[in-house]
Motif scaffolding. Structure first.
Motif, PDB file in Angstrom:
ATOM      1  N   TYR A  53       0.771  -1.299   0.135  1.00 43.73           N
ATOM      2  CA  TYR A  53      -0.029   0.019  -0.040  1.00 43.73           C
ATOM      3  C   TYR A  53       0.781   1.086  -0.049  1.00 43.73           C
ATOM      4  O   TYR A  53       2.103   1.145   0.289  1.00 43.73           O
ATOM      5  N   GLY A  54       0.187   2.511  -0.385  1.00 43.89           N
ATOM      6  CA  GLY A  54       0.937   3.520  -0.364  1.00 43.89           C
ATOM      7  C   GLY A  54       1.863   3.818  -1.599  1.00 43.89           C
ATOM      8  O   GLY A  54       1.703   3.100  -2.391  1.00 43.89           O
ATOM      9  N   HIS A  55       2.440   5.059  -1.668  1.00 46.13           N
ATOM     10  CA  HIS A  55       3.287   5.486  -2.750  1.00 46.13           C
ATOM     11  C   HIS A  55       4.294   4.477  -3.162  1.00 46.13           C
ATOM     12  O   HIS A  55       5.148   4.129  -2.593  1.00 46.13           O
ATOM     13  N   ARG A  56       4.217   4.126  -4.507  1.00 43.87           N
ATOM     14  CA  ARG A  56       5.128   3.035  -5.026  1.00 43.87           C
ATOM     15  C   ARG A  56       5.032   1.807  -4.306  1.00 43.87           C
ATOM     16  O   ARG A  56       5.952   1.005  -4.268  1.00 43.87           O
ATOM     17  N   ALA A  57       3.791   1.424  -3.541  1.00 44.10           N
ATOM     18  CA  ALA A  57       3.631   0.190  -2.999  1.00 44.10           C
ATOM     19  C   ALA A  57       4.750  -0.055  -1.947  1.00 44.10           C
ATOM     20  O   ALA A  57       5.323  -1.161  -1.800  1.00 44.10           O
ATOM     21  N   SER A  58       5.027   1.011  -1.283  1.00 42.18           N
ATOM     22  CA  SER A  58       6.207   0.702  -0.389  1.00 42.18           C
ATOM     23  C   SER A  58       5.829   0.299   1.125  1.00 42.18           C
ATOM     24  O   SER A  58       6.683  -0.238   1.881  1.00 42.18           O
ATOM     25  N   GLY A  59       4.714   0.391   1.227  1.00 44.52           N
ATOM     26  CA  GLY A  59       3.998  -0.177   2.734  1.00 44.52           C
ATOM     27  C   GLY A  59       3.839  -1.883   2.589  1.00 44.52           C
ATOM     28  O   GLY A  59       3.358  -2.276   1.560  1.00 44.52           O
ATOM     29  N   THR A  60       4.269  -2.512   3.655  1.00 44.12           N
ATOM     30  CA  THR A  60       3.888  -3.745   3.632  1.00 44.12           C
ATOM     31  C   THR A  60       3.679  -4.361   4.866  1.00 44.12           C
ATOM     32  O   THR A  60       2.716  -3.476   5.580  1.00 44.12           O
ATOM     33  N   VAL A  61       3.176  -5.594   5.046  1.00 52.44           N
ATOM     34  CA  VAL A  61       2.429  -6.047   6.244  1.00 52.44           C
ATOM     35  C   VAL A  61       3.199  -5.762   7.194  1.00 52.44           C
ATOM     36  O   VAL A  61       2.617  -5.401   8.337  1.00 52.44           O
ATOM     37  N   GLN A  62       4.500  -5.854   7.243  1.00 58.44           N
ATOM     38  CA  GLN A  62       5.380  -5.420   8.215  1.00 58.44           C
ATOM     39  C   GLN A  62       5.475  -3.924   8.572  1.00 58.44           C
ATOM     40  O   GLN A  62       5.182  -3.793   9.836  1.00 58.44           O
ATOM     41  N   SER A  63       5.407  -3.222   7.913  1.00 61.11           N
ATOM     42  CA  SER A  63       5.088  -1.795   8.031  1.00 61.11           C
ATOM     43  C   SER A  63       3.965  -1.373   8.956  1.00 61.11           C
ATOM     44  O   SER A  63       3.623  -0.717   9.731  1.00 61.11           O
TER      45      SER A  63
END
Length: 319
Positions: free
Chosen positions: A128-138
């Motif tokens: 999720y987020g800009h450039r799909a930079s967010g992950t389940v961990q974040s």
């Protein structure tokens, strides 16, 4: 099920929610597993289960011109997730501004401020987020900060003649594009279906003794490869999109090459039916491909093939 478009339309009395996020195009068996986990958490916590999805498909905004074929319309998606126990569905317009949101802004603005998430359930490959930079961990770390729990659900697999495959919308689109409706149905958990409105065609089928419902589908609909299929026609409520009656049908997809056609159509000959379907909102389900599209030397050859198509449809559907 409650349903709305845009965060600003979110009801103010939802309270805290269990949120699951994704495109959920197809609502296939992998999606069903994930949504089932979210519904179970919501029931255990005595909170509503809210599904957040997007329109248009993010790929079209991130890479204009790359819009994938769509397996389920929004109305059909809403019907399917409601059957799984989802209490509310929010459709979020996916825009260039939204695409540029940093992951933490998405989390705080969307999940916390607007949807009041107590728990978020997503696939283990969720980004999720800009450039799909967010992950389940974040997202898990942000959940600890903002006061919600996160669960990443493993992807679902399917065993076939070609070995183990991960059930995904991309895999199902490939099956549909090739006319392979049996593996598509296995991955979906039901036959693939296209929705649309019955419009007037050239009436050639009626003149031949096989009146067909000419179904006009929305742009980007995942229409199977050209050919003749055994399937069903489902009538739908024009307001809610809910399915109503279901009739066996022989379905033709293609350009009618015997008559030098150029426009690709979806036409359903409904077996043992003599009503008027013009203007009806319908779904066309594809159970199995019977044969490829072919040009016949004369009308007699076409009529013989159509008679065989109807007989084969009855055999496939067991009627």
């Amino acid at each position: 099920m409650l349903r709305w478009r845009g965060l600003e339309a979110t009801p103010g009395d939802l309270g805290r929610t269990v949120v699951t996020v994704g495109m959920y195009d197809g609502v296939h068996r992998g999606h069903q597993k994930l949504i089932g986990a979210a519904v179970a958490r919501a029931r255990a916590m005595r909170r509503p289960c809210l599904l957040l999805t997007f329109d248009p498909h993010p790929a079209e905004v991130v890479r204009p011109g790359s819009h994938p074929a769509i397996l389920t319309s929004l109305d059909r998606k809403a019907e399917l997730v409601a059957e799984l126990g989802v209490d509310a569905m929010c459709v979020l317009p996916f825009t260039t501004d939204f695409m540029r949101l940093p992951p933490e802004t998405f989390t705080h603005t969307v999940l916390v401020e607007r949807l009041h998430a107590a728990q978020v359930v997503v696939g283990e490959n969720f980004t999720y987020g800009h450039r799909a930079s967010g992950t389940v961990q974040s997202l898990t770390a942000e959940g600890r900060r903002f006061g919600f729990a996160v669960e990443g659900v493993p992807l679902a697999n399917d065993s076939s003649e070609d070995g183990e495959v991960t059930i995904s919308s991309t895999y199902i689109r490939a099956c549909v594009a090739a006319g392979d409706m049996v593996p598509a149905a296995r991955a979906l958990g039901r036959p693939h279906r296209v929705d649309g409105v019955v419009v007037r065609g050239d009436r050639r089928g009626r003149d031949l003794g096989y009146p067909t419902a000419n179904v006009e589908t929305p742009a980007y609909t995942a229409i199977p490869a050209d050919g003749v299929y055994a399937g069903h026609l489902v009538t739908r409520d024009p307001r809610s999109g809910a399915s109503r009656d279901r009739f066996p049908a022989a379905v033709s997809v293609g350009t009618n090459p015997t008559f030098q056609g150029s426009r690709r159509t979806v036409e359903a000959f409904v077996l043992d039916y003599d009503g008027d379907l013009y203007g009806e909102h319908v779904g066309v389900e594809f159970a199995q491909r019977l044969r490829p599209m072919a040009a016949f030397a004369d009308v007699e050859g076409l009529l013989a093939a159509m008679a065989q198509d109807v007989a084969d449809t009855r055999t496939v559907l067991g009627i």
